[in-house]
Write a protein that holds these residues in place. Structure first.
Motif, PDB file in Angstrom:
ATOM      1  N   UNK A   1       3.894  11.619  19.392  1.00  0.00           N
ATOM      2  CA  UNK A   1       4.612  12.825  19.525  1.00  0.00           C
ATOM      3  C   UNK A   1       5.168  13.364  18.169  1.00  0.00           C
ATOM      4  N   UNK A   2       5.505  14.615  18.279  1.00  0.00           N
ATOM      5  CA  UNK A   2       5.957  15.450  17.070  1.00  0.00           C
ATOM      6  C   UNK A   2       7.370  15.010  16.649  1.00  0.00           C
ATOM      7  N   UNK A   3       8.181  14.839  17.280  1.00  0.00           N
ATOM      8  CA  UNK A   3       9.711  14.425  16.478  1.00  0.00           C
ATOM      9  C   UNK A   3      10.401  15.900  16.386  1.00  0.00           C
ATOM     10  N   UNK A   4      11.377  15.874  15.711  1.00  0.00           N
ATOM     11  CA  UNK A   4      12.132  17.210  15.517  1.00  0.00           C
ATOM     12  C   UNK A   4      11.164  18.360  15.044  1.00  0.00           C
ATOM     13  N   UNK A   5      11.049  19.551  15.489  1.00  0.00           N
ATOM     14  CA  UNK A   5      10.310  20.506  15.119  1.00  0.00           C
ATOM     15  C   UNK A   5      11.051  22.016  15.393  1.00  0.00           C
ATOM     16  N   UNK A   6      12.150  22.026  16.000  1.00  0.00           N
ATOM     17  CA  UNK A   6      12.783  23.493  16.064  1.00  0.00           C
ATOM     18  C   UNK A   6      13.675  23.940  15.224  1.00  0.00           C
ATOM     19  N   UNK A   7      14.589  23.119  14.583  1.00  0.00           N
ATOM     20  CA  UNK A   7      15.508  23.804  13.676  1.00  0.00           C
ATOM     21  C   UNK A   7      14.820  23.797  12.292  1.00  0.00           C
TER      22      UNK A   7
ATOM     23  N   UNK B   1      11.905  24.815   9.086  1.00  0.00           N
ATOM     24  CA  UNK B   1      10.486  24.418   9.129  1.00  0.00           C
ATOM     25  C   UNK B   1      10.562  22.951   9.322  1.00  0.00           C
ATOM     26  N   UNK B   2       9.446  22.701  10.148  1.00  0.00           N
ATOM     27  CA  UNK B   2       9.113  21.048  10.324  1.00  0.00           C
ATOM     28  C   UNK B   2      10.322  20.360  10.984  1.00  0.00           C
ATOM     29  N   UNK B   3      11.385  21.205  11.248  1.00  0.00           N
ATOM     30  CA  UNK B   3      12.408  20.530  11.902  1.00  0.00           C
ATOM     31  C   UNK B   3      13.408  20.135  10.804  1.00  0.00           C
TER      32      UNK B   3
END
Length: 331
Positions: free
Chosen positions: A42-48, A50-52
């Motif tokens: 999975x990607x993990x946190x990516x929204x908040x 750059x790169x989460x």
């Protein structure tokens, strides 16, 4: 005037320890989610951000702005005090941790005993939280957690005694200096492995996170907590993880010492090596959570009392015998 300057200097040093520690706690949660995400494709946190990268700050702000809900049947004073006790104890243990040669807030000769005292007091915050919540699930979680922590503190204590016998001092800086020729992880490798497993149990981390067993306890002793009260438990748990990783690095991995004493390695400052070793031990915490199944509670207690305790006690006897037989006791 001199006293004022001394107090101001101490406050500055404390802030230099606490502020990076809190940032480390915040981004340890980010690293955990990222590493577990990578292990599970999975990607993990990516929204908040750059790169989460701003996700921990957003989570902290969210918890800070939420309402603190106190159950109607709870003991309000103890309910609020419990997470504060847990969080404060997780911070004051850092007073005796040496980050480098001479870089320590309180270089006391009984630093190991101080850490023992702080870790023993950590049980009280959890017991207070479980009892004050007036919830059966919270109380069961607190009882399980306290029994687990007390059980594994005994084996941790015996493991540390083996290291103290080899180093000949209770001072943490002296223990690091005693490893200049050979890190204690090599002669005490079995105890190093036991210490890693005991750290997971002492900090209630997977696969020993039985107090927070969602299937049967609905997250255990902190089930009634919300907003910043819950966040303090969360911060205390992760600060304890970093503290235990630092203790492991000091006892077995040479603290701030460069690996093998190679000249190219000695160009890197000691505190950098210390931080890198802490990160390596923390990766084991995350790795265990991503890969291992959870123990049953009876398996957990059996492992602590019937496996870890006898082995660590035997190792103290063997270590003492070898040191006396070959006249290796520190002078």
């Amino acid at each position: 005037m001199a006293e004022v300057l001394y107090v101001a200097q101490t406050v500055v040093i404390v802030l230099l320890i606490v502020v990076p520690l809190l940032l480390g706690v915040a981004y340890l949660t980010y690293a955990e989610r990222k590493v577990i995400g990578a292990m599970q494709l999975r990607q993990g946190p990516m929204t908040v951000g750059p790169w989460g990268l701003l996700q921990p700050l957003a989570d902290g702000l969210k918890l800070f702005l939420k309402e603190t809900v106190v159950p109607s049947g709870a003991n309000r004073g103890i309910f609020i005090l419990a997470p504060m006790v847990t969080f404060i104890l997780a911070l004051i243990g850092w007073a005796v941790i040496p980050f480098g040669d001479g870089l320590v807030l309180a270089d006391i000769n009984v630093g190991v005993l101080y850490l023992f005292a702080i870790s023993s007091l950590g049980v009280y915050g959890i017991i207070m939280a479980g009892w004050a919540s007036n919830s059966r699930y919270a109380f069961l979680g607190a009882l399980r957690s306290s029994a687990q922590m007390v059980s594994y503190e005994i084996s941790i204590g015996l493991i540390i005694i083996s290291v103290l016998l080899t180093a000949g001092s209770l001072n943490l800086s002296a223990i690091v200096r005693a490893q200049e020729g050979l890190w204690f992880v090599i002669p005490h490798f079995p105890m190093f492995m036991l210490f890693l497993a005991s750290m997971l149990a002492e900090t209630n981390r997977h696969p020993f996170d039985l107090p927070e067993d969602e299937a049967s306890l609905v997250t255990g002793y902190n089930v009634e907590y919300s907003s910043m009260a819950f966040a303090l438990f969360f911060l205390g748990e992760y600060a304890n993880m970093i503290l235990m990783a630092a203790i492991c690095s000091i006892l077995f991995l040479g603290g701030w010492l460069a690996p093998f004493g190679f000249v190219p390695f000695t160009w890197i400052p000691g505190p950098i090596w210390f931080i890198l070793k802490i990160c390596a031990v923390l990766f084991i915490f995350i790795w265990a959570r991503a890969t291992l199944p959870r123990y049953r509670y009876d398996q957990l207690m059996r492992l602590g009392w019937k496996v870890f305790l006898p082995l660590s006690l035997l190792w103290v006897v063997v270590t003492s015998g070898v040191l006396v037989a070959f006249d290796l006791l520190p002078r």
